[in-house]
Design a protein around this motif. Structure first.
Motif, PDB file in Angstrom:
ATOM      1  N   ARG A  19       0.833  -1.212   0.000  1.00 15.43           N
ATOM      2  CA  ARG A  19       0.000   0.000   0.000  1.00 15.43           C
ATOM      3  C   ARG A  19       0.862   1.255   0.000  1.00 15.43           C
ATOM      4  O   ARG A  19       0.564   2.217  -0.710  1.00 15.43           O
ATOM      5  CB  ARG A  19      -0.940  -0.015   1.197  1.00 15.43           C
ATOM      6  N   ALA A  20       1.917   1.249   0.802  1.00 12.93           N
ATOM      7  CA  ALA A  20       2.810   2.413   0.850  1.00 12.93           C
ATOM      8  C   ALA A  20       3.499   2.613  -0.498  1.00 12.93           C
ATOM      9  O   ALA A  20       3.676   3.749  -0.952  1.00 12.93           O
ATOM     10  CB  ALA A  20       3.839   2.235   1.958  1.00 12.93           C
ATOM     11  N   PHE A  21       3.896   1.518  -1.147  1.00 11.59           N
ATOM     12  CA  PHE A  21       4.503   1.612  -2.473  1.00 11.59           C
ATOM     13  C   PHE A  21       3.523   2.210  -3.479  1.00 11.59           C
ATOM     14  O   PHE A  21       3.891   3.095  -4.261  1.00 11.59           O
ATOM     15  CB  PHE A  21       4.968   0.228  -2.941  1.00 11.59           C
ATOM     16  N   LEU A  22       2.291   1.735  -3.461  1.00  8.10           N
ATOM     17  CA  LEU A  22       1.291   2.262  -4.391  1.00  8.10           C
ATOM     18  C   LEU A  22       0.975   3.730  -4.114  1.00  8.10           C
ATOM     19  O   LEU A  22       0.797   4.518  -5.049  1.00  8.10           O
ATOM     20  CB  LEU A  22       0.025   1.415  -4.332  1.00  8.10           C
ATOM     21  N   VAL A  23       0.937   4.110  -2.840  1.00  7.31           N
ATOM     22  CA  VAL A  23       0.682   5.511  -2.494  1.00  7.31           C
ATOM     23  C   VAL A  23       1.831   6.396  -2.973  1.00  7.31           C
ATOM     24  O   VAL A  23       1.612   7.463  -3.561  1.00  7.31           O
ATOM     25  CB  VAL A  23       0.453   5.669  -0.979  1.00  7.31           C
ATOM     26  N   SER A  24       3.065   5.966  -2.747  1.00 10.55           N
ATOM     27  CA  SER A  24       4.200   6.798  -3.174  1.00 10.55           C
ATOM     28  C   SER A  24       4.281   6.882  -4.698  1.00 10.55           C
ATOM     29  O   SER A  24       4.638   7.928  -5.242  1.00 10.55           O
ATOM     30  CB  SER A  24       5.511   6.271  -2.586  1.00 10.55           C
TER      31      SER A  24
END
Length: 106
Positions: A19-24
């Motif tokens: 999720r953090a990867f997709l958000v960034s």
């Protein structure tokens, strides 16, 4: 005591790292889009009224430099910082995900 078994369906769900990867990655794309809109939509007529035009392609920017050294039409500093920081965070998170997958396979 034994640890509870996790259902096999939960292993396929995205983790917090994903999720953090997709958000960034989304922040990077949104930052690029905002810079592009600022350069080619908002400041579209800036070159017609400017004597010293400055163009930048990454991130996209069209600015006008006046005689006293001030620039108009530039991207906001926080936007440029997000634009360059988000791919760095994405690469770090992706390397963490690859390392985690390699550890889980062993």
């Amino acid at each position: 005591m034994t640890t509870p078994q996790t259902p096999s369906g939960t292993a396929d769900r995205p983790t917090a790292l994903w999720r953090a990867f997709l958000v960034s990655s989304g922040v990077f794309l949104a930052g690029w889009a905002l810079c592009w809109v600022n350069a080619y939509v908002v400041n579209d007529d800036l070159p017609n009224a400017c004597g010293d035009e400055r163009r930048q392609s990454f991130p996209p920017e069209v600015a006008c430099a006046s005689a006293d050294g001030t620039l108009s039409g530039t991207n906001a500093g926080w936007l440029v910082a997000l634009f360059f920081a988000s791919p760095v965070v994405s690469v770090l998170l992706m390397s963490m995900l690859v390392a985690l997958a390699a550890v889980r396979r062993k």
